[in-house]
Design a protein around this motif. Sequence first.
Motif, PDB file in Angstrom:
ATOM      1  N   ARG A  67      -1.858   9.925  -5.845  1.00  0.00           N
ATOM      2  CA  ARG A  67      -1.354  10.195  -4.408  1.00  0.00           C
ATOM      3  C   ARG A  67      -0.542  11.456  -4.204  1.00  0.00           C
ATOM      4  NH1 ARG A  67      -2.272   9.807   0.332  1.00  0.00           N
ATOM      5  NH2 ARG A  67      -1.105   8.641   2.083  1.00  0.00           N
ATOM      6  N   GLY A 126      -4.961  -1.960   1.256  1.00  0.00           N
ATOM      7  CA  GLY A 126      -3.529  -2.706   1.276  1.00  0.00           C
ATOM      8  C   GLY A 126      -3.104  -2.756   0.286  1.00  0.00           C
ATOM      9  N   ARG A 143      -1.496   0.462  -1.002  1.00  0.00           N
ATOM     10  CA  ARG A 143      -0.245   0.921  -0.145  1.00  0.00           C
ATOM     11  C   ARG A 143       0.879   0.056  -0.656  1.00  0.00           C
ATOM     12  NH1 ARG A 143      -3.384   0.460   5.478  1.00  0.00           N
ATOM     13  NH2 ARG A 143      -3.713   2.744   5.863  1.00  0.00           N
ATOM     14  N   VAL A 144       0.776  -1.265  -1.063  1.00  0.00           N
ATOM     15  CA  VAL A 144       1.995  -2.092  -1.553  1.00  0.00           C
ATOM     16  C   VAL A 144       2.398  -1.361  -2.842  1.00  0.00           C
ATOM     17  CG1 VAL A 144       2.542  -4.257  -2.214  1.00  0.00           C
ATOM     18  CG2 VAL A 144       1.389  -3.927   0.130  1.00  0.00           C
ATOM     19  N   HIS A 203       4.416   1.701  -2.627  1.00  0.00           N
ATOM     20  CA  HIS A 203       5.587   1.345  -1.891  1.00  0.00           C
ATOM     21  C   HIS A 203       6.391   1.013  -2.872  1.00  0.00           C
ATOM     22  CE1 HIS A 203       8.355  -1.136   0.215  1.00  0.00           C
ATOM     23  NE2 HIS A 203       8.247  -0.338   1.347  1.00  0.00           N
ATOM     24  N   THR A 249       6.335  -6.821   3.777  1.00  0.00           N
ATOM     25  CA  THR A 249       5.964  -5.807   2.711  1.00  0.00           C
ATOM     26  C   THR A 249       4.815  -4.866   2.988  1.00  0.00           C
ATOM     27  OG1 THR A 249       6.919  -7.075   1.113  1.00  0.00           O
ATOM     28  CG2 THR A 249       5.589  -5.219   0.456  1.00  0.00           C
ATOM     29  N   SER A 250       3.668  -5.448   3.726  1.00  0.00           N
ATOM     30  CA  SER A 250       2.642  -4.795   4.194  1.00  0.00           C
ATOM     31  C   SER A 250       2.993  -3.856   5.134  1.00  0.00           C
ATOM     32  CB  SER A 250       1.542  -5.887   4.333  1.00  0.00           C
ATOM     33  OG  SER A 250       1.201  -6.556   3.411  1.00  0.00           O
ATOM     34  N   ASN A 289       5.917  -2.535   5.974  1.00  0.00           N
ATOM     35  CA  ASN A 289       6.471  -1.255   5.490  1.00  0.00           C
ATOM     36  C   ASN A 289       5.605  -0.302   4.707  1.00  0.00           C
ATOM     37  OD1 ASN A 289       8.789  -2.371   6.420  1.00  0.00           O
ATOM     38  ND2 ASN A 289       9.544  -3.165   4.428  1.00  0.00           N
ATOM     39  N   ALA A 290       4.767  -0.793   4.090  1.00  0.00           N
ATOM     40  CA  ALA A 290       3.731  -0.197   2.951  1.00  0.00           C
ATOM     41  C   ALA A 290       2.830   0.783   3.964  1.00  0.00           C
ATOM     42  CB  ALA A 290       3.031  -1.016   2.099  1.00  0.00           C
ATOM     43  N   LEU A 304       5.060   3.396   5.476  1.00  0.00           N
ATOM     44  CA  LEU A 304       5.313   4.406   4.174  1.00  0.00           C
ATOM     45  C   LEU A 304       4.261   5.390   4.295  1.00  0.00           C
ATOM     46  CD1 LEU A 304       7.328   5.757   2.565  1.00  0.00           C
ATOM     47  CD2 LEU A 304       6.662   3.915   0.676  1.00  0.00           C
ATOM     48  N   ASP A 305       3.028   4.584   3.997  1.00  0.00           N
ATOM     49  CA  ASP A 305       1.566   5.491   4.035  1.00  0.00           C
ATOM     50  C   ASP A 305       1.613   6.668   4.801  1.00  0.00           C
ATOM     51  OD1 ASP A 305      -0.795   5.593   1.975  1.00  0.00           O
ATOM     52  OD2 ASP A 305      -1.833   5.276   3.779  1.00  0.00           O
TER      53      ASP A 305
END
Lengths: 155, 139
Positions: free
Chosen positions: A117, A136, A139-140, A143, B4-5, B7-8, B11-12
């Motif tokens: 990334r 998804g 992304r998690v 994170h 969480t999703s 927030n992710a 953030l992305d």
Amino acid sequence: MAQIYSLALYETRDPHAAEDITEGVFLKALSSLPRFREQGEGEESTFKVWLYAIARNVIANERRRDRRHPQDPIELALGLRAPDDPAAAAETRLEAERALKAVMELPSERKQALILRFVNELSAREIGELMGKSEGAVRVLIHRALVSVRRRLEP
Amino acid sequence: MTRTSENAIELDHAIDTILRGPAGPAGRESEGELAATARLLRDVLPRLHPRFSFEEHLAARLAAARRLRHEPLLAPEPTPIEPRLLARSTAEPTEAAADPTAPEHRLLGLVAGGAIASGVSIAGAAIVVWRRSRSGGFF
């Protein structure tokens, strides 16, 4: 080429192994081109993901084949920065070393996601295609990796 | 969608903005802790370059590999090949489209292979210019 070399060096921490991998990736890509089918255009092009997929395979093969002792090329690279302002350079270097250490100590999948990334600047979708995960899920993963890095950087 | 999703995703989007933006700490105070960490990683994780001599070596190997793969195909061709292939490329798909050994695919491979080999050369030249324009840097 520098992006593939960067990925290989982060993964192996050995400049010689990274060069071997980079060479292997491009030779493999050249021989595999007749089988490549473009499935998108512009930013949706699948060529980059295809090339990185080859790189991941070559890196995995290199790891199985070769167990050379890793060096510290990344720390060496940081040390080669021109110190225009010695005090600021020292502070930046310290911050960089801590961040780098935090990333390198992450579990393999989280580390790889962060490298792809931030160093290779792939999107979550592209990383997902490479790692066999949904956008998804990537992304998690990123994170959680950043949360881990953040915690490791806290005093 | 879980917290969480959400927030992710947020953030992305922040990472996308950070990666597209200028280098440096601008905006650190107004953004969240994780975005600030993302900015830090963007700024401190080095993009590493191989030795220039290695780039030259690889470019030569790729060029040689490309010649080995395609010279026998192109050298003895007595008639111009491009117009025929270009004309066929605009026609309806044929069975040849599924055959990786068909001339169209070999030509595609030649063009794309050239792109890979010349891409390496161009990257090498760009790095030389970049290295000469600064006094220090990675490798």
